[in-house]
Motif scaffolding. Structure first.
Motif, PDB file in Angstrom:
ATOM      1  N   ARG A   1       0.835  -1.203   0.000  1.00 47.25           N
ATOM      2  CA  ARG A   1       0.000   0.000   0.000  1.00 47.25           C
ATOM      3  C   ARG A   1       0.865   1.246   0.000  1.00 47.25           C
ATOM      4  O   ARG A   1       1.914   1.284   0.608  1.00 47.25           O
TER       5      ARG A   1
ATOM      6  N   ASN B   1       1.028   5.736   0.000  1.00 54.73           N
ATOM      7  CA  ASN B   1       0.330   6.913   0.513  1.00 54.73           C
ATOM      8  C   ASN B   1      -0.124   7.776  -0.674  1.00 54.73           C
ATOM      9  O   ASN B   1       0.197   7.489  -1.831  1.00 54.73           O
ATOM     10  N   LYS B   2      -0.850   8.828  -0.379  1.00 54.63           N
ATOM     11  CA  LYS B   2      -1.424   9.652  -1.446  1.00 54.63           C
ATOM     12  C   LYS B   2      -0.370  10.332  -2.308  1.00 54.63           C
ATOM     13  O   LYS B   2      -0.536  10.448  -3.519  1.00 54.63           O
TER      14      LYS B   2
ATOM     15  N   SER C   1     -12.340   1.080 -10.822  1.00 55.29           N
ATOM     16  CA  SER C   1     -12.386   1.623  -9.463  1.00 55.29           C
ATOM     17  C   SER C   1     -11.288   1.042  -8.577  1.00 55.29           C
ATOM     18  O   SER C   1     -10.732   1.767  -7.749  1.00 55.29           O
TER      19      SER C   1
ATOM     20  N   THR D   1      -8.135   2.897  -9.367  1.00 56.70           N
ATOM     21  CA  THR D   1      -8.223   4.233  -8.774  1.00 56.70           C
ATOM     22  C   THR D   1      -8.039   4.178  -7.264  1.00 56.70           C
ATOM     23  O   THR D   1      -7.316   4.997  -6.692  1.00 56.70           O
ATOM     24  N   HIS D   2      -8.680   3.214  -6.610  1.00 57.92           N
ATOM     25  CA  HIS D   2      -8.555   3.084  -5.150  1.00 57.92           C
ATOM     26  C   HIS D   2      -7.113   2.821  -4.734  1.00 57.92           C
ATOM     27  O   HIS D   2      -6.635   3.388  -3.748  1.00 57.92           O
TER      28      HIS D   2
ATOM     29  N   ASN E   1      -5.164   6.022  -5.128  1.00 57.86           N
ATOM     30  CA  ASN E   1      -5.577   7.044  -4.162  1.00 57.86           C
ATOM     31  C   ASN E   1      -5.318   6.600  -2.729  1.00 57.86           C
ATOM     32  O   ASN E   1      -5.782   7.247  -1.789  1.00 57.86           O
TER      33      ASN E   1
ATOM     34  N   ARG F   1      -6.459   4.174  -1.021  1.00 62.44           N
ATOM     35  CA  ARG F   1      -7.639   3.755  -0.264  1.00 62.44           C
ATOM     36  C   ARG F   1      -7.678   2.255  -0.026  1.00 62.44           C
ATOM     37  O   ARG F   1      -8.279   1.801   0.933  1.00 62.44           O
ATOM     38  N   LYS F   2      -7.102   1.489  -0.951  1.00 64.10           N
ATOM     39  CA  LYS F   2      -7.119   0.033  -0.852  1.00 64.10           C
ATOM     40  C   LYS F   2      -5.814  -0.524  -1.388  1.00 64.10           C
ATOM     41  O   LYS F   2      -5.135   0.118  -2.182  1.00 64.10           O
TER      42      LYS F   2
END
Length: 82
Positions: free
Chosen positions: A4, A6-7, A36, A39-40, A43, A45-46
């Motif tokens: 994962r 970070n932004k 999606s 994108t997640h 971003n 998010r996932k």
């Protein structure tokens, strides 16, 4: 295991995709994933190993870890300039 991000790292990777003319939809179609989830992941998010692998391969990287390592170095370099 998922890497994962970070932004800030996601924004850097998204910028690289844009420069290469690659859309989230392009990656999703080629990897049989939803737009999606791409994108997640970008971003922050996932996490998804399949999506991460697809993103890395779209940019010509052997692994998502290699891409994230470059992104971290570049973001740190940009932060040190400011």
């Amino acid at each position: 295991m998922s890497n994962r991000i970070n932004k800030k790292l996601g924004k850097y990777i998204s910028f690289k995709l844009k420069l290469a003319g690659i859309t989230h939809n392009d990656i999703a179609r080629k990897s049989n994933l939803s737009t999606s989830i791409i994108t997640h992941v970008l971003n922050a998010r996932k996490g998804s190993e399949r999506a991460e692998t697809a993103i890395a391969k779209a940019l010509g990287y052997e692994s998502f870890s290699d891409l994230v390592e470059e992104a971290r170095e570049e973001v740190e370099r940009q932060n040190s300039k400011n």
